[in-house]
Design a protein around this motif. Structure first.
Motif, short mmCIF file in Angstrom:
data_model
loop_
_atom_site.label_atom_id
_atom_site.label_comp_id
_atom_site.label_asym_id
_atom_site.label_seq_id
_atom_site.Cartn_x
_atom_site.Cartn_y
_atom_site.Cartn_z
N ARG A 1 68.15 20.33 45.49
CA ARG A 1 68.80 21.35 45.71
C ARG A 1 67.70 22.30 46.13
O ARG A 1 68.21 23.27 47.30
N LEU A 2 66.85 22.55 45.70
CA LEU A 2 65.73 23.60 46.27
C LEU A 2 65.24 23.22 47.54
O LEU A 2 65.06 24.04 48.46
N VAL B 1 67.93 30.54 32.95
CA VAL B 1 66.76 29.70 32.74
C VAL B 1 66.10 29.04 34.00
O VAL B 1 66.68 28.26 34.89
N PRO B 2 64.94 29.65 34.44
CA PRO B 2 64.39 28.53 35.82
C PRO B 2 64.09 27.19 35.23
O PRO B 2 63.33 26.97 34.42
N ILE B 3 64.71 26.47 36.09
CA ILE B 3 64.56 24.98 35.70
C ILE B 3 63.68 24.09 36.90
O ILE B 3 63.23 22.98 36.61
N SER B 4 63.39 24.81 38.06
CA SER B 4 62.73 24.08 38.97
C SER B 4 62.12 25.05 40.11
O SER B 4 62.82 26.08 40.34
N ALA B 5 60.91 24.72 40.38
CA ALA B 5 60.34 25.53 41.44
C ALA B 5 59.79 24.84 42.67
O ALA B 5 59.64 23.66 42.66
N ALA B 6 59.95 25.55 43.91
CA ALA B 6 59.59 25.03 45.05
C ALA B 6 58.89 26.08 46.01
O ALA B 6 59.17 27.48 45.83
N ALA C 1 72.61 25.27 57.47
CA ALA C 1 73.05 24.73 56.43
C ALA C 1 73.39 25.78 55.25
O ALA C 1 72.62 27.08 55.35
N LYS C 2 73.95 25.68 54.50
CA LYS C 2 74.44 26.62 53.41
C LYS C 2 73.34 26.47 52.44
O LYS C 2 72.92 25.58 52.01
N SER C 3 72.88 27.97 51.90
CA SER C 3 71.71 27.91 50.80
C SER C 3 72.42 27.85 49.55
O SER C 3 73.52 28.19 49.58
N GLU C 4 71.82 27.60 48.52
CA GLU C 4 71.95 27.65 47.00
C GLU C 4 72.00 29.17 46.73
O GLU C 4 71.31 30.05 46.99
N SER C 5 73.36 29.22 45.78
CA SER C 5 73.49 30.68 45.46
C SER C 5 72.57 30.85 43.86
O SER C 5 72.36 32.00 43.56
N ASP C 6 72.19 29.72 43.38
CA ASP C 6 71.43 29.88 41.92
C ASP C 6 69.89 29.74 42.33
O ASP C 6 69.38 29.43 41.65
N VAL C 7 69.47 30.25 43.24
CA VAL C 7 68.18 30.41 43.63
C VAL C 7 67.45 31.85 43.82
O VAL C 7 68.19 32.71 44.26
#
Length: 241
Positions: free
Chosen positions: A194-195, A161-166, A109-115
């Protein structure tokens, strides 16, 4: 798949217990195997939800009950987690809620670019703990676990700005997804989902076969897992009567 999934969860619990011990947190933290059973002990009162016995089958259920009665629990017996359909008749066990477990086969699957997959540990912990909104004992345990080098940390970043953690950890052919949290100010943006998809994509590229996660029944986390096709099995929890 349930047996494999519980093995992955137990392996992650062992990492967490070792990290809590190394961090010098109050109490004892242990994870061990006994007669095919998977046991986790945490003596701190606020962490009693960690005290579990899993890997239970119809064949080893009597041994699980005897283990729950053992002196190692210091009079505060653990929760026994049974697969759906296994009824503990004649054991003296009483219902104590549910412990869902989600499993997902991994495909590309495609991973997120904003991570950010290599965030500063302190920044990651700040975002994660802000999202957890837990008591101090739980926060200390979560911080120790997620600072461990065996845990892979990711942050979703929006406008710098970091908005979520996983986080995730690898255990053989499987990965354990958790913990994951989004601070209240950034909720409702689909950040956790998304994460989650990003973590699955990374794990798939590395050759892992399946992912495992636990979540509270009725929680947004469980809804996110179901939405992306996870198979959710509602294990039943019991305690000594």
């Amino acid at each position: 798949m349930l047996t494999e999934a519980e093995e992955v969860i137990h392996a992650r619990a062992a990492v967490a217990c070792e990290a809590a011990t190394a961090a010098g947190l109050p109490g004892r933290f242990e994870a061990w195997r006994e007669d095919g059973l998977l046991a986790v002990l945490a003596t701190a009162p606020d962490l009693r939800f960690l005290r579990t016995i899993s890997g239970i089958t119809e064949q080893n259920l009597p041994r699980a009950v005897r283990l729950a009665e053992a002196s190692c629990w210091d009079g505060d017996p653990p929760t026994l987690v049974l697969p759906e359909g296994l009824v503990p008749r004649g054991t003296g066990l009483v219902p104590a809620g549910v412990r869902p477990i989600a499993t997902l086969p991994l495909t590309s699957a495609k991973s997120e670019s904003d991570v950010d997959d290599s965030p500063d540990v302190e920044v990651f912990l700040r975002v994660l703990l802000d999202g957890y909104e837990s008591g101090e004992a739980v926060k200390a345990f979560v911080a120790a676990e997620h600072a461990d080098p065996r845990i892979r940390r990711s942050l979703l970043v929006e406008d710098g700005v970091p908005i979520s953690a996983a986080a995730l950890s690898s255990h053989g052919y499987g990965v354990l997804l958790g913990g994951s949290a989004t601070p209240r100010a950034h909720r409702g943006k689909g950040a956790q989902a998304r994460l989650l998809v990003h973590g699955l994509a990374v794990a798939a590229r590395e050759g892992h076969r399946f992912a495992v996660a636990t979540a509270v029944e009725g929680s947004p986390s469980l809804s996110n897992l179901r939405r992306i096709g996870a198979r959710v099995q509602v294990r039943r929890a019991f305690r000594l009567g």
